[in-house]
Design a protein around this motif. Structure first.
Motif, mmCIF file in Angstrom:
data_model
loop_
_atom_site.group_PDB
_atom_site.id
_atom_site.type_symbol
_atom_site.label_atom_id
_atom_site.label_comp_id
_atom_site.label_asym_id
_atom_site.label_seq_id
_atom_site.Cartn_x
_atom_site.Cartn_y
_atom_site.Cartn_z
ATOM 1 N N GLN A 1 0.836 -1.199 0.000
ATOM 2 C CA GLN A 1 0.000 0.000 0.000
ATOM 3 C C GLN A 1 0.868 1.245 0.000
ATOM 4 O OE1 GLN A 1 -2.709 -0.090 3.335
ATOM 5 N NE2 GLN A 1 -4.307 -1.159 2.181
ATOM 6 N N TRP A 2 0.397 2.259 -0.725
ATOM 7 C CA TRP A 2 1.057 3.558 -0.734
ATOM 8 C C TRP A 2 0.019 4.617 -1.105
ATOM 9 C CZ3 TRP A 2 1.275 -0.010 -4.567
ATOM 10 C CH2 TRP A 2 0.946 0.393 -5.859
ATOM 11 N N ALA A 3 0.358 5.861 -0.852
ATOM 12 C CA ALA A 3 -0.545 6.973 -1.154
ATOM 13 C C ALA A 3 -0.176 7.568 -2.508
ATOM 14 C CB ALA A 3 -0.466 8.037 -0.059
ATOM 15 N N ARG A 4 -1.156 7.678 -3.386
ATOM 16 C CA ARG A 4 -0.955 8.304 -4.691
ATOM 17 C C ARG A 4 -0.852 9.824 -4.517
ATOM 18 N NH1 ARG A 4 -5.135 4.482 -6.608
ATOM 19 N NH2 ARG A 4 -4.123 2.883 -7.869
ATOM 20 N N PRO A 5 -0.361 10.532 -5.554
ATOM 21 C CA PRO A 5 -0.269 11.998 -5.441
ATOM 22 C C PRO A 5 -1.599 12.679 -5.155
ATOM 23 C CG PRO A 5 1.057 11.219 -7.285
ATOM 24 C CD PRO A 5 0.287 10.035 -6.777
ATOM 25 N N ASP A 6 -2.723 12.057 -5.590
ATOM 26 C CA ASP A 6 -4.030 12.670 -5.346
ATOM 27 C C ASP A 6 -4.587 12.344 -3.957
ATOM 28 O OD1 ASP A 6 -4.571 10.013 -5.658
ATOM 29 O OD2 ASP A 6 -5.957 10.235 -7.346
ATOM 30 N N ALA B 1 -3.472 3.344 -2.725
ATOM 31 C CA ALA B 1 -3.379 2.259 -3.699
ATOM 32 C C ALA B 1 -2.992 0.976 -2.979
ATOM 33 C CB ALA B 1 -2.348 2.594 -4.776
ATOM 34 N N THR B 2 -3.659 -0.115 -3.331
ATOM 35 C CA THR B 2 -3.387 -1.428 -2.740
ATOM 36 C C THR B 2 -3.144 -2.423 -3.863
ATOM 37 O OG1 THR B 2 -4.819 -0.938 -0.841
ATOM 38 C CG2 THR B 2 -4.240 -3.243 -1.235
#
Length: 338
Positions: free
Chosen positions: A268-273, A277-278
């Protein structure tokens, strides 16, 4: 191109001046020769102008960071005549770090085709995206040009270098205290079970016949199991290219070790918006797909850490154990599924 047209214009003016000053047959011959020579050049170059094709491809789909790799530009020339002048631009961009470069190239000859290579920028992890722009071919005199069809873009994944880190501990401790158990889908044998009345659709093999005979109703044995715990690897996708390299090195190493142990997990990570995201990972193929998706968006220099967010759900049931991967260390924590 412009210089050649200027030179031809000056030659044409000189031929006209020669025609005005001298009226003998030689001046007529020179003028006619200057007028028809471009048409002769175009006619001779026409098979190459119409039949030439250009394509772009990576030397390999993925390469470890720092390993030399190249883009391959292939020119197909169906004729035996040399190409007077072929020009194009290569634009390379790292989708993760935002770094880009533009190269201008000129090719002559290539009577039987040509294959050239350009070094790819593999200093940092990311998805390299390369486009071939403005391909143009000239006739032998360089007076006429034709734009060639633009080939599809090419991409190359610059992979991390696995860091020397241990894998996370097992997420299921195997503790059976009788609490928190849930029915196992599909039933089956097990040490823990619960008794309940029969419901339509229950398998006959689950019926507890001895107890059913005492109660005068069908009683089934329902197998119980501990709730599943999903392992989630999180990372902060922001910082300098060097910070991103170190973080991805740790992710690649930990995920690769889990795959070798047969342990599926999520990344999991955070998108620029700001959206989370998984991506599920259970094999080398899905790990590469995860890295491709992860490196396809630009990473800002600053952002909100995944540690500041509650554990995100990854499936319908069970709990989440989150292992946060940073550029320097890993942090493990558990969180219940909301």
């Amino acid at each position: 191109m412009l210089r050649r047209r200027i030179a031809y214009g000056m030659a044409l003016i000189a031929a006209l001046f020669f025609q005005i000053c001298f009226t003998d047959y030689l001046s007529h011959f020179v003028l006619i020769l200057v007028l028809i020579f471009p048409l002769f050049s175009l006619l001779l170059s026409l098979p190459g102008l119409l039949g030439c094709r250009i394509s772009l491809s990576p030397e390999t789909a993925g390469t470890p960071r720092g390993t030399p790799c190249r883009w391959v530009v292939t020119v197909e020339n169906p004729t035996r005549l040399p190409l007077a002048r072929l020009t194009y631009r290569l634009r390379e961009e790292n989708r993760l770090t935002g770094g880009h470069a533009v190269l201008r190239r000129t090719l002559t000859g290539a009577s039987q085709g040509h294959r050239s290579t350009e070094h790819a920028a593999v200093e940092h992890c990311g998805l390299l995206y390369c486009t071939l722009q403005q391909p143009k071919i000239c006739d032998l005199l360089g007076l006429f040009t034709r734009r060639l069809p633009v080939p599809p873009p090419a991409q190359m994944l610059v992979l991390p270098i696995p860091a020397d880190v241990p894998p996370p501990p097992p997420v299921n401790g195997g503790v059976r205290d009788g609490t928190g158990l849930r029915p196992r889908p599909g039933g089956g044998p097990g040490e823990d079970y619960d008794l309940r009345t029969y419901r339509p659709g229950d398998p006959i093999r689950a019926v507890h016949w001895k107890l059913s005979s005492k109660r005068d109703e069908l009683i089934v044995r329902e197998t119980l199991e501990p709730p599943s715990v999903s392992l989630v690897l999180t990372l902060d996708l922001f910082g300098t290219p060097e910070d991103l390299d170190r973080t991805l090195d740790r992710l690649y190493a930990v995920s690769h070790q889990l795959i070798q142990q047969g342990r599926s997990h999520f990344v999991q990570w955070a998108r620029p918006d700001g959206q989370i995201a998984t991506h599920p990972v259970d094999s080398e193929r899905t790990l590469l797909a995860c890295l491709t998706e992860l490196c396809a968006s630009p990473a800002p220099l600053e952002g909100k850490s995944m540690l500041d967010l509650p554990p995100q759900p990854v499936d319908e049931a069970g709990s989440v154990r989150r292992v946060h991967l940073s550029e320097e260390s890993d942090r493990s924590e558990g969180g219940a599924h909301p």
